[in-house]
Design a protein around this motif. Structure first.
Motif, PDB file in Angstrom:
ATOM      1  N   TYR A 154     -17.662 -42.322  28.670  1.00  0.00           N
ATOM      2  CA  TYR A 154     -16.956 -41.802  27.498  1.00  0.00           C
ATOM      3  C   TYR A 154     -15.926 -40.749  27.886  1.00  0.00           C
ATOM      4  N   SER A 155     -16.290 -39.858  28.797  1.00  0.00           N
ATOM      5  CA  SER A 155     -15.344 -38.805  29.187  1.00  0.00           C
ATOM      6  C   SER A 155     -14.198 -39.382  30.023  1.00  0.00           C
TER       7      SER A 155
ATOM      8  N   SER B 140     -18.612 -39.252  32.596  1.00  0.00           N
ATOM      9  CA  SER B 140     -19.331 -40.393  32.039  1.00  0.00           C
ATOM     10  C   SER B 140     -18.302 -41.436  31.615  1.00  0.00           C
TER      11      SER B 140
ATOM     12  N   GLU C 179     -12.909 -42.343  29.453  1.00  0.00           N
ATOM     13  CA  GLU C 179     -12.035 -42.891  28.409  1.00  0.00           C
ATOM     14  C   GLU C 179     -11.177 -41.784  27.815  1.00  0.00           C
ATOM     15  N   MET C 180     -11.784 -40.612  27.576  1.00  0.00           N
ATOM     16  CA  MET C 180     -11.035 -39.465  27.078  1.00  0.00           C
ATOM     17  C   MET C 180      -9.951 -39.059  28.065  1.00  0.00           C
TER      18      MET C 180
END
Length: 302
Positions: A77-78, A75, A80-81
Protein backbone atom coordinates in the motif's frame (compact mmCIF):
# COMPACT_ATOMS: atom_id res chain seq x y z
CA UNK A 1 16.65 26.91 8.64
CA UNK A 2 17.92 25.10 5.54
CA UNK A 3 18.07 21.31 5.57
CA UNK A 4 21.59 19.88 5.92
CA UNK A 5 23.37 19.21 2.64
CA UNK A 6 23.60 15.48 1.83
CA UNK A 7 26.64 13.22 1.76
CA UNK A 8 27.25 11.31 -1.48
CA UNK A 9 29.26 8.09 -1.52
CA UNK A 10 30.96 7.91 -4.92
CA UNK A 11 32.07 4.43 -5.93
CA UNK A 12 31.87 1.66 -8.49
CA UNK A 13 29.21 -1.04 -7.98
CA UNK A 14 30.19 -3.84 -5.58
CA UNK A 15 32.51 -1.59 -3.56
CA UNK A 16 30.92 -2.10 -0.11
CA UNK A 17 28.63 0.88 -0.73
CA UNK A 18 25.42 -0.69 0.65
CA UNK A 19 27.19 -1.78 3.83
CA UNK A 20 29.07 1.50 4.41
CA UNK A 21 26.00 3.64 3.67
CA UNK A 22 23.89 1.62 6.10
CA UNK A 23 26.60 1.88 8.78
CA UNK A 24 26.87 5.65 8.38
CA UNK A 25 23.10 5.88 8.28
CA UNK A 26 22.88 4.44 11.79
CA UNK A 27 24.55 7.55 13.17
CA UNK A 28 21.91 9.53 15.12
CA UNK A 29 22.58 12.62 12.97
CA UNK A 30 22.36 10.81 9.62
CA UNK A 31 19.75 9.14 7.44
CA UNK A 32 21.06 6.44 5.11
CA UNK A 33 18.89 5.93 2.05
CA UNK A 34 18.91 3.19 -0.58
CA UNK A 35 19.98 4.03 -4.13
CA UNK A 36 17.90 7.06 -5.13
CA UNK A 37 19.58 7.46 -8.55
CA UNK A 38 17.74 10.77 -9.00
CA UNK A 39 20.43 12.89 -10.61
CA UNK A 40 20.77 10.86 -13.82
CA UNK A 41 18.20 13.18 -15.48
CA UNK A 42 17.05 16.79 -15.14
CA UNK A 43 13.36 16.27 -14.35
CA UNK A 44 11.42 13.63 -12.47
CA UNK A 45 9.40 12.86 -15.59
CA UNK A 46 12.62 12.13 -17.49
CA UNK A 47 13.78 10.03 -14.56
CA UNK A 48 10.61 7.94 -14.57
CA UNK A 49 10.89 7.40 -18.32
CA UNK A 50 14.51 6.30 -17.99
CA UNK A 51 13.76 3.90 -15.13
CA UNK A 52 11.47 1.75 -17.23
CA UNK A 53 11.90 -1.62 -18.85
CA UNK A 54 15.03 -3.49 -17.70
CA UNK A 55 16.07 -0.45 -15.59
CA UNK A 56 12.89 -0.49 -13.53
CA UNK A 57 14.72 -1.95 -10.53
CA UNK A 58 16.66 1.33 -10.29
CA UNK A 59 13.42 3.01 -9.18
CA UNK A 60 13.06 0.75 -6.13
CA UNK A 61 15.25 2.85 -3.85
CA UNK A 62 13.21 6.02 -4.37
CA UNK A 63 9.93 4.14 -3.93
CA UNK A 64 11.09 2.57 -0.66
CA UNK A 65 12.41 5.87 0.66
CA UNK A 66 9.19 7.76 -0.09
CA UNK A 67 7.10 4.94 1.38
CA UNK A 68 9.13 4.90 4.59
CA UNK A 69 9.29 8.68 5.02
CA UNK A 70 5.68 9.51 4.20
CA UNK A 71 3.83 6.38 5.36
CA UNK A 72 6.20 5.10 8.05
CA UNK A 73 6.36 1.67 6.47
CA UNK A 74 7.27 -0.25 3.33
CA UNK A 75 4.27 -2.27 2.20
CA UNK A 76 2.33 -2.84 -1.00
CA UNK A 77 0.00 0.00 0.00
CA UNK A 78 2.76 2.47 0.85
CA UNK A 79 4.59 1.64 -2.39
CA UNK A 80 1.38 2.46 -4.28
CA UNK A 81 1.33 5.76 -2.39
CA UNK A 82 4.95 6.37 -3.39
CA UNK A 83 4.02 5.92 -7.05
CA UNK A 84 1.29 8.55 -6.62
CA UNK A 85 3.77 10.84 -4.80
CA UNK A 86 6.08 10.62 -7.81
CA UNK A 87 3.27 11.13 -10.35
CA UNK A 88 2.24 14.45 -8.73
CA UNK A 89 5.81 15.81 -9.10
CA UNK A 90 6.62 14.88 -12.68
CA UNK A 91 7.14 18.53 -13.64
CA UNK A 92 9.65 19.03 -10.80
CA UNK A 93 13.39 19.00 -11.31
CA UNK A 94 15.23 16.14 -9.64
CA UNK A 95 16.94 18.78 -7.50
CA UNK A 96 13.59 20.02 -6.19
CA UNK A 97 12.54 16.47 -5.35
CA UNK A 98 15.83 15.73 -3.62
CA UNK A 99 15.64 18.93 -1.57
CA UNK A 100 12.14 17.93 -0.48
CA UNK A 101 13.51 14.62 0.80
CA UNK A 102 16.29 16.46 2.63
CA UNK A 103 13.72 18.70 4.30
CA UNK A 104 11.64 15.66 5.25
CA UNK A 105 14.50 14.01 7.16
CA UNK A 106 15.95 17.24 8.60
CA UNK A 107 17.70 17.82 10.94
CA UNK A 108 19.21 14.48 9.91
CA UNK A 109 21.59 14.42 6.95
CA UNK A 110 20.98 12.13 3.97
CA UNK A 111 23.70 9.61 3.09
CA UNK A 112 23.29 8.46 -0.54
CA UNK A 113 25.33 5.70 -2.22
CA UNK A 114 23.96 5.44 -5.76
CA UNK A 115 26.83 4.00 -7.89
CA UNK A 116 25.24 5.30 -11.09
CA UNK A 117 26.17 8.85 -10.06
CA UNK A 118 29.81 8.20 -10.88
CA UNK A 119 29.06 6.87 -14.36
CA UNK A 120 29.40 10.27 -16.03
CA UNK A 121 30.47 13.81 -15.22
CA UNK A 122 27.13 15.38 -16.20
CA UNK A 123 25.37 13.57 -13.35
CA UNK A 124 27.97 14.72 -10.84
CA UNK A 125 27.74 18.28 -12.13
CA UNK A 126 23.97 18.15 -11.62
CA UNK A 127 24.52 17.13 -8.00
CA UNK A 128 26.97 19.96 -7.39
CA UNK A 129 24.67 22.54 -8.95
CA UNK A 130 21.86 21.44 -6.63
CA UNK A 131 24.01 21.03 -3.52
CA UNK A 132 27.13 23.22 -3.77
CA UNK A 133 28.09 22.42 -0.17
CA UNK A 134 27.52 18.66 -0.31
CA UNK A 135 30.21 16.29 0.98
CA UNK A 136 31.67 13.43 -1.06
CA UNK A 137 33.12 10.18 0.24
CA UNK A 138 35.17 8.46 -2.46
CA UNK A 139 34.93 4.79 -1.54
CA UNK A 140 37.16 2.52 -3.59
CA UNK A 141 37.71 -1.23 -3.75
CA UNK A 142 40.63 -3.13 -5.29
CA UNK A 143 39.84 -3.64 -9.02
CA UNK A 144 40.45 -7.39 -8.79
CA UNK A 145 38.06 -8.12 -5.94
CA UNK A 146 35.56 -5.52 -7.15
CA UNK A 147 35.55 -7.08 -10.61
CA UNK A 148 35.30 -10.62 -9.30
CA UNK A 149 32.46 -9.64 -6.97
CA UNK A 150 30.58 -8.00 -9.83
CA UNK A 151 31.00 -10.97 -12.14
CA UNK A 152 29.92 -13.44 -9.46
CA UNK A 153 26.75 -11.66 -8.39
CA UNK A 154 23.49 -12.46 -10.14
CA UNK A 155 23.06 -10.05 -13.04
CA UNK A 156 26.61 -8.77 -12.64
CA UNK A 157 27.66 -9.49 -16.22
CA UNK A 158 24.57 -7.71 -17.50
CA UNK A 159 25.44 -4.75 -15.29
CA UNK A 160 28.96 -4.72 -16.71
CA UNK A 161 27.58 -4.66 -20.24
CA UNK A 162 25.17 -1.85 -19.28
CA UNK A 163 28.22 0.18 -18.21
CA UNK A 164 29.99 -0.73 -21.49
CA UNK A 165 32.71 -2.56 -19.57
CA UNK A 166 33.78 -4.66 -22.54
CA UNK A 167 37.15 -5.44 -24.14
CA UNK A 168 36.41 -5.15 -27.85
CA UNK A 169 39.93 -6.12 -28.92
CA UNK A 170 38.98 -9.79 -28.63
CA UNK A 171 36.73 -11.84 -30.88
CA UNK A 172 34.12 -12.19 -29.55
CA UNK A 173 34.34 -9.16 -27.20
CA UNK A 174 35.15 -9.98 -23.56
CA UNK A 175 33.09 -8.65 -20.68
CA UNK A 176 35.73 -7.18 -18.37
CA UNK A 177 34.80 -5.03 -15.32
CA UNK A 178 38.25 -3.45 -15.10
CA UNK A 179 37.33 -0.98 -17.87
CA UNK A 180 34.37 0.44 -15.99
CA UNK A 181 36.35 0.47 -12.73
CA UNK A 182 38.93 2.65 -14.46
CA UNK A 183 36.37 4.98 -16.06
CA UNK A 184 34.42 5.48 -12.85
CA UNK A 185 37.46 6.13 -10.66
CA UNK A 186 38.79 8.56 -13.27
CA UNK A 187 35.45 10.36 -13.45
CA UNK A 188 35.25 10.61 -9.66
CA UNK A 189 38.79 11.93 -9.32
CA UNK A 190 38.29 14.44 -12.11
CA UNK A 191 35.11 15.72 -10.48
CA UNK A 192 36.61 15.87 -7.00
CA UNK A 193 39.59 17.87 -8.23
CA UNK A 194 37.27 20.91 -8.28
CA UNK A 195 35.73 20.21 -4.85
CA UNK A 196 37.10 22.07 -1.80
CA UNK A 197 39.32 19.80 0.34
CA UNK A 198 37.05 19.97 3.39
CA UNK A 199 34.13 18.57 1.36
CA UNK A 200 35.79 15.35 0.18
CA UNK A 201 37.42 12.26 1.62
CA UNK A 202 38.99 9.18 0.04
CA UNK A 203 38.94 5.81 1.78
CA UNK A 204 39.70 2.25 0.70
CA UNK A 205 36.80 0.00 1.62
CA UNK A 206 39.10 -2.80 2.72
CA UNK A 207 40.88 -0.64 5.31
CA UNK A 208 37.57 0.71 6.61
CA UNK A 209 36.16 -2.78 7.15
CA UNK A 210 39.41 -4.02 8.71
CA UNK A 211 39.39 -1.18 11.25
CA UNK A 212 35.85 0.25 11.42
CA UNK A 213 36.36 2.06 14.71
CA UNK A 214 39.27 4.11 13.38
CA UNK A 215 37.76 4.95 10.00
CA UNK A 216 34.17 5.51 11.10
CA UNK A 217 35.49 8.01 13.64
CA UNK A 218 37.55 9.74 10.93
CA UNK A 219 34.51 9.98 8.67
CA UNK A 220 32.29 11.27 11.46
CA UNK A 221 34.75 13.95 12.49
CA UNK A 222 35.14 14.98 8.84
CA UNK A 223 31.34 15.35 8.64
CA UNK A 224 31.24 17.23 11.96
CA UNK A 225 29.12 14.45 13.45
CA UNK A 226 29.27 13.72 17.16
CA UNK A 227 31.24 10.65 18.27
CA UNK A 228 31.30 8.27 21.22
CA UNK A 229 31.27 4.53 21.91
CA UNK A 230 27.47 4.36 21.88
CA UNK A 231 27.40 5.86 18.40
CA UNK A 232 30.08 3.43 17.22
CA UNK A 233 28.03 0.51 18.52
CA UNK A 234 24.97 1.75 16.61
CA UNK A 235 26.99 2.12 13.41
CA UNK A 236 28.25 -1.44 13.70
CA UNK A 237 24.67 -2.64 13.26
CA UNK A 238 23.67 -1.71 9.71
CA UNK A 239 21.00 -4.40 9.84
CA UNK A 240 18.91 -1.96 11.91
CA UNK A 241 18.37 0.27 8.89
CA UNK A 242 14.76 0.19 7.61
CA UNK A 243 16.24 -0.49 4.17
CA UNK A 244 18.47 -3.41 5.20
CA UNK A 245 16.04 -6.06 4.04
CA UNK A 246 14.22 -7.00 0.87
CA UNK A 247 11.32 -4.65 0.24
CA UNK A 248 7.76 -5.45 -0.82
CA UNK A 249 6.84 -6.76 -4.25
CA UNK A 250 7.57 -4.19 -6.93
CA UNK A 251 10.20 -2.41 -4.84
CA UNK A 252 12.20 -5.24 -3.32
CA UNK A 253 15.69 -3.95 -4.14
CA UNK A 254 17.24 -0.49 -3.81
CA UNK A 255 20.44 -1.91 -2.36
CA UNK A 256 22.81 -4.71 -3.32
CA UNK A 257 20.86 -8.02 -3.24
CA UNK A 258 23.59 -9.84 -1.28
CA UNK A 259 23.57 -7.08 1.36
CA UNK A 260 19.78 -7.24 1.63
CA UNK A 261 19.95 -10.98 2.28
CA UNK A 262 22.70 -10.67 4.90
CA UNK A 263 23.07 -7.03 6.07
CA UNK A 264 24.98 -7.52 9.33
CA UNK A 265 28.56 -6.29 9.68
CA UNK A 266 30.95 -9.09 10.57
CA UNK A 267 34.46 -8.53 11.86
CA UNK A 268 36.78 -10.27 9.44
CA UNK A 269 40.12 -9.49 7.87
CA UNK A 270 39.77 -8.40 4.26
CA UNK A 271 42.78 -9.99 2.57
CA UNK A 272 44.70 -7.63 0.23
CA UNK A 273 44.61 -8.55 -3.45
CA UNK A 274 47.23 -8.20 -6.18
CA UNK A 275 47.49 -6.12 -9.33
CA UNK A 276 49.66 -8.61 -11.23
CA UNK A 277 48.61 -11.95 -12.68
CA UNK A 278 45.74 -13.14 -14.87
CA UNK A 279 42.16 -12.16 -14.13
CA UNK A 280 39.69 -14.88 -13.05
CA UNK A 281 36.90 -13.61 -15.29
CA UNK A 282 39.03 -13.79 -18.47
CA UNK A 283 39.67 -17.00 -20.37
CA UNK A 284 42.69 -15.65 -22.27
CA UNK A 285 44.91 -15.30 -19.19
CA UNK A 286 45.29 -11.53 -19.56
CA UNK A 287 45.67 -9.25 -16.55
CA UNK A 288 45.03 -5.59 -15.85
CA UNK A 289 45.79 -3.01 -18.50
CA UNK A 290 48.59 -0.56 -17.53
CA UNK A 291 46.16 2.30 -16.94
CA UNK A 292 44.29 0.31 -14.29
CA UNK A 293 47.51 -0.71 -12.54
CA UNK A 294 48.78 2.88 -12.42
CA UNK A 295 45.51 4.32 -11.10
CA UNK A 296 45.07 1.54 -8.53
CA UNK A 297 48.57 2.21 -7.22
CA UNK A 298 47.77 5.92 -6.94
CA UNK A 299 44.69 4.99 -4.90
CA UNK A 300 46.76 2.94 -2.45
CA UNK A 301 46.75 -0.58 -3.88
CA UNK A 302 49.64 -2.83 -4.87
Amino acid sequence: MLAPQPVFILASPRSFTSLVCAMLGQHPEAYGVPELNLFVTDTLEQFLQRMSGFRRFQLHGLLRTVAQLYAGEQSLYSIEMAHRWISTRLDHSVGEVYRELCEKVAPLRIIDKSPVYAANRATLNRIRKTFPDAYYLHLVRHPRTQGQSLMNVRGGQIMAVMFNSVDRSTNPPTVDPQYNWYRMQSTILDFLSDIPPQQKMHVCGETLLNDPKLYLEKICRWLNFSWNETILEAMLHPENSPYATLGPYGAHLGNDPNFLKSPAFRYQSVVPSQLDGSLPWREDGKGFIPEVVKLAQELGYS
